[in-house]
Scaffold this motif. Structure first.
Motif, PDB file in Angstrom:
ATOM      1  N   PHE A 575      -7.315   1.136 -91.810  1.00 47.64           N
ATOM      2  CA  PHE A 575      -6.163   2.004 -91.547  1.00 47.64           C
ATOM      3  C   PHE A 575      -4.877   1.248 -91.890  1.00 47.64           C
ATOM      4  CE2 PHE A 575      -9.451   2.901 -88.319  1.00 47.64           C
ATOM      5  CZ  PHE A 575      -9.814   4.178 -88.720  1.00 47.64           C
ATOM      6  N   PRO A 576      -4.627   0.961 -93.148  1.00 52.63           N
ATOM      7  CA  PRO A 576      -3.480   0.114 -93.506  1.00 52.63           C
ATOM      8  C   PRO A 576      -2.134   0.740 -93.168  1.00 52.63           C
ATOM      9  CG  PRO A 576      -4.462   1.091 -95.462  1.00 52.63           C
ATOM     10  CD  PRO A 576      -5.379   1.418 -94.336  1.00 52.63           C
ATOM     11  N   LEU A 577      -2.020   2.070 -93.297  1.00 54.89           N
ATOM     12  CA  LEU A 577      -0.733   2.709 -93.014  1.00 54.89           C
ATOM     13  C   LEU A 577      -0.468   2.778 -91.519  1.00 54.89           C
ATOM     14  CD1 LEU A 577      -0.930   5.608 -95.620  1.00 54.89           C
ATOM     15  CD2 LEU A 577       0.174   3.386 -95.847  1.00 54.89           C
ATOM     16  N   VAL A 578      -1.480   3.133 -90.758  1.00 53.21           N
ATOM     17  CA  VAL A 578      -1.315   3.189 -89.302  1.00 53.21           C
ATOM     18  C   VAL A 578      -1.069   1.782 -88.754  1.00 53.21           C
ATOM     19  CG1 VAL A 578      -2.354   3.945 -87.138  1.00 53.21           C
ATOM     20  CG2 VAL A 578      -2.823   5.194 -89.236  1.00 53.21           C
ATOM     21  N   ALA A 579      -1.632   0.772 -89.426  1.00 49.61           N
ATOM     22  CA  ALA A 579      -1.419  -0.601 -88.981  1.00 49.61           C
ATOM     23  C   ALA A 579       0.053  -0.979 -89.041  1.00 49.61           C
ATOM     24  CB  ALA A 579      -2.250  -1.560 -89.825  1.00 49.61           C
ATOM     25  N   ARG A 580       0.793  -0.416 -90.019  1.00 44.25           N
ATOM     26  CA  ARG A 580       2.231  -0.688 -90.080  1.00 44.25           C
ATOM     27  C   ARG A 580       2.932  -0.149 -88.829  1.00 44.25           C
ATOM     28  NH1 ARG A 580       4.298   0.702 -96.212  1.00 44.25           N
ATOM     29  NH2 ARG A 580       2.549  -0.226 -97.359  1.00 44.25           N
ATOM     30  N   LEU A 581       2.556   1.059 -88.460  1.00 45.97           N
ATOM     31  CA  LEU A 581       3.131   1.638 -87.253  1.00 45.97           C
ATOM     32  C   LEU A 581       2.693   0.843 -86.028  1.00 45.97           C
ATOM     33  CD1 LEU A 581       4.909   4.149 -86.757  1.00 45.97           C
ATOM     34  CD2 LEU A 581       2.830   5.382 -86.153  1.00 45.97           C
ATOM     35  N   ALA A 582       1.463   0.365 -86.068  1.00 42.26           N
ATOM     36  CA  ALA A 582       0.947  -0.439 -84.964  1.00 42.26           C
ATOM     37  C   ALA A 582       1.761  -1.706 -84.793  1.00 42.26           C
ATOM     38  CB  ALA A 582      -0.511  -0.785 -85.219  1.00 42.26           C
ATOM     39  N   ARG A 583       2.063  -2.371 -85.895  1.00 43.09           N
ATOM     40  CA  ARG A 583       2.823  -3.606 -85.829  1.00 43.09           C
ATOM     41  C   ARG A 583       4.242  -3.379 -85.296  1.00 43.09           C
ATOM     42  NH1 ARG A 583       0.970  -8.112 -88.201  1.00 43.09           N
ATOM     43  NH2 ARG A 583      -0.889  -7.961 -89.499  1.00 43.09           N
ATOM     44  N   LYS A 584       4.753  -2.189 -85.499  1.00 40.45           N
ATOM     45  CA  LYS A 584       6.142  -1.936 -85.105  1.00 40.45           C
ATOM     46  C   LYS A 584       6.297  -1.800 -83.600  1.00 40.45           C
ATOM     47  CE  LYS A 584      10.014   1.252 -85.757  1.00 40.45           C
ATOM     48  NZ  LYS A 584      10.548   2.427 -86.490  1.00 40.45           N
TER      49      LYS A 584
END
Length: 628
Positions: A575-584
């Motif tokens: 889930f590379p895109l959701v991971a960006r939101l996760a990191r935020k």
């Protein structure tokens, strides 16, 4: 004839004499003690009498002759063996000629050990506990009256300690600069980060402002760094705080656009500062829970109930104070505890600045009620402090309502694991289980529970706070998809993978309730089924973003005792895109306890004997204490 017979008798007795001599020699050899710590093969043939505790006089095991060997020198021993026992000397020379040898004779030959270098021997061999050197160091540490210089002199007499100015002017700035450079390297590449901040007054009435940063690095580890504990002599208004925080970010080269949220307490100047800077704010859960309890107790009705509760809590405080100030009562309390079979615990005094200290005081008071009542009754001067049955009943009702709450405060105060994603589930759990009315609850217990719930629900009904917590738990699919489109549209460097982490995903996208277990402490990792594809080089469309988000939301989530950061570390490629939101979002701390820890470190540094430290020195010392 007589002479011939005597000769035969002697000849017959010779074997017996030889056997006796051999037995005596073996007994003497066994009586000799081996050399302690001996590394030379010569000690195969030399030992010491058991009475020679210092082992200064070696004895030959072959002829039992005493050989002088000053300071353990083996030259005389080899010389004696060469002159008196040539065969044994030749055998030893053959052993010494081998590339490696051991410590005691045949063992050296069999195990083929190599002799360590001198430097290794000194570095690896600890002092024996009975050695004089070990005793000297232990005594120097034990004698607190000696200065630190005396201790260092005992540890290494050759070391000459520099003066105070050298440490304050040279060593401390050097360490600070090196540590700051390392922290700057850690934070300069983060794409998203969160802050905690608070104000504190030192022992000598000097004001300080602490700022800590929270982010997630490339390895999905939640990191916390103290940026400063800076002297803040200006008025503590919202405008001055806002300017001070902006100056802090500028001094560290941090961009405001990458700031996700600032966690503070509920002070009006903090709220005003966040509004002036137009920064997202999350108010500390620990402070809010403490205020919820205080408001619930103040709002008790009728007035008689409120006064009765205040009296019971007052009695609790007076009893704890009486025992804390009298060593005789502490002694009698210990005796009573032993007789009654109670745990040997001391009473706890309430500390207004410590979360949950009132509840801990009440809980310990009830635990030791029989013991301290027995001690108080035995003294005429303290009999009036014995709690009545009404006081005990009120305190039990309070403890039943407040007892379970502070476990959550402790769990959400950690800084090494995700906490913000559990605020919504914790509030849900408060409403549906922990603070819900149950059979057997007294009217006081019900009133306190209702008052706490009312306050928390009102405060967390704020639109901005709700949106932040929704994103932290990925409640709203469409809002998450819209933010992902915005994030993907921005050009993010490769270093952007070091910012914030996501919480455990909900079971379904339309389920407004997250039935998660109570404790969400340090371990929260789990393993999903792999879903989704690797990141493509082309900019994803909104449809692909929604597809990945839907697959993520439909994936079975980790259980309640697993770490979402560990889960994301293994499933970031799925889930590379959701991971960006996760990191935020998941770098946001649920409480401002990091700033409180900075102030605790400051209090340990600015002691009574060091109350005149300069503010810059305090900042450097606290920075090193928290970041090294």
């Amino acid at each position: 004839m007589l002479k011939t017979m005597d000769t035969r008798q002697v000849a017959v007795s010779c074997p017996d004499m030889q056997q006796a001599e051999t037995a005596t020699q073996a007994a003497q050899e066994e009586a000799l003690s081996p050399k302690r710590g001996g590394t030379s093969v010569i000690w195969l043939h030399f030992g010491f009498n058991s009475t020679d505790t210092e082992q200064k006089t070696p004895i030959c095991k072959l002829c039992y002759k005493t050989i002088p060997a000053p300071d353990g020198n083996t030259t005389n021993l080899f010389y004696h063996l060469q002159k008196a026992h040539e065969k044994e000397y030749s055998r030893i020379q053959k052993i010494r000629a081998k590339p490696s040898c051991g410590t005691t004779g045949a063992i050296w030959e069999k195990k083929n050990y190599s002799q360590p270098k001198i430097q290794q021997s000194f570095a690896q061999r600890p002092y024996e506990k009975m050695s004089q050197r070990h005793k000297q160091i232990t005594e120097a540490i034990s004698l607190e009256k000696d200065s630190f210089r005396d201790l260092v002199k005992v540890l290494d007499p050759r070391y000459v300690m520099p003066g105070r100015k050298h440490f304050s002017k040279v060593e401390l700035p050097r360490l600070y600069d090196a540590c700051r450079a390392k922290v700057e390297k850690d934070v300069c590449s983060v794409m998203h980060y969160a802050l905690t901040t608070d104000l504190w007054t030192s022992r000598d009435a000097q004001p300080y402002m602490s700022v800590t940063i929270h982010f997630i690095n490339k390895d999905w580890t939640l990191c916390t760094r103290c940026l400063q504990t800076a002297y803040f002599p200006e008025d503590h208004t919202g405008g001055m705080l806002a300017q001070g925080l902006r100056d802090t970010l500028e001094s560290w080269g941090l961009q405001e656009c990458h700031l996700v949220c600032v966690t503070t307490d509920n002070a009006t100047n903090n709220i005003s500062a966040m509004e002036l800077n137009q920064w997202e704010q999350l108010q500390c859960f620990g402070h809010r829970l403490q205020l919820a309890i205080e408001n619930a107790l103040k709002a008790l009705t009728p007035v008689s109930t409120k006064q009765a509760v205040e009296r019971a809590v007052g009695v609790c405080k007076k009893v704890a104070s009486a025992f804390s100030k009298s060593w005789k009562k502490k002694r009698e309390l210990a005796k009573a505890q032993a007789v009654l079979g109670l745990p040997p615990h001391q009473l706890i005094t309430e500390n207004p600045t410590r979360w949950g200290s009132r509840q801990m005081m009440i809980e310990r008071f009830l635990e030791q009620e029989k013991a301290h009542s027995q001690v108080l009754l035995a003294d005429k001067k303290t009999r009036h402090l014995v709690p009545s049955w009404q006081d005990v009943a009120l305190l039990e009702s309070l403890n039943k309502a407040l007892g379970p709450l502070f476990e959550f405060t402790d769990a959400l105060s950690g800084e090494g694991y995700v906490s913000v994603s559990f605020l919504k589930p914790v509030l849900h759990l408060f409403n549906n289980e922990i603070l819900s009315q149950k059979d057997g609850d007294t009217e006081l217990t019900k009133a306190v529970k209702d008052g706490i719930l009312k306050y928390l629900n009102e405060k967390y009904d704020d639109h901005a706070t709700n949106n932040l917590l929704d994103m932290a738990t990925l409640f709203i699919k469409m809002r998450a998809a819209a933010e992902l489109v915005d994030m993907v549209g921005e050009t993010a460097p490769e270093s952007a993978q070091t910012a914030a982490a996501s919480s455990s995903p909900p079971a379904a996208e339309d389920d407004p309730e997250l039935p998660r277990p109570t404790k969400k402490k340090k371990s929260l990792g789990s393993y999903f089924k792999k879903a989704g594809q690797s990141t493509t080089h082309s900019q994803p469309s909104r449809a692909s973003i929604e597809l990945e988000l839907s697959m993520y939301l439909q994936t079975p989530g980790p259980d309640s005792e697993t770490d979402p950061l560990e889960w994301w570390k293994q499933h970031e490629t799925s889930f590379p895109l959701v991971a960006r939101l996760a990191r935020k979002y998941l770098c946001i701390p649920a409480t401002s306890s990091s700033s409180e820890r900075a102030f605790s470190a400051s209090g340990n540094i600015i002691t009574c004997k060091r109350s005149c430290l300069k503010p810059n020195t305090v900042d450097q010392l606290v920075f090193l204490a928290l970041n090294l």
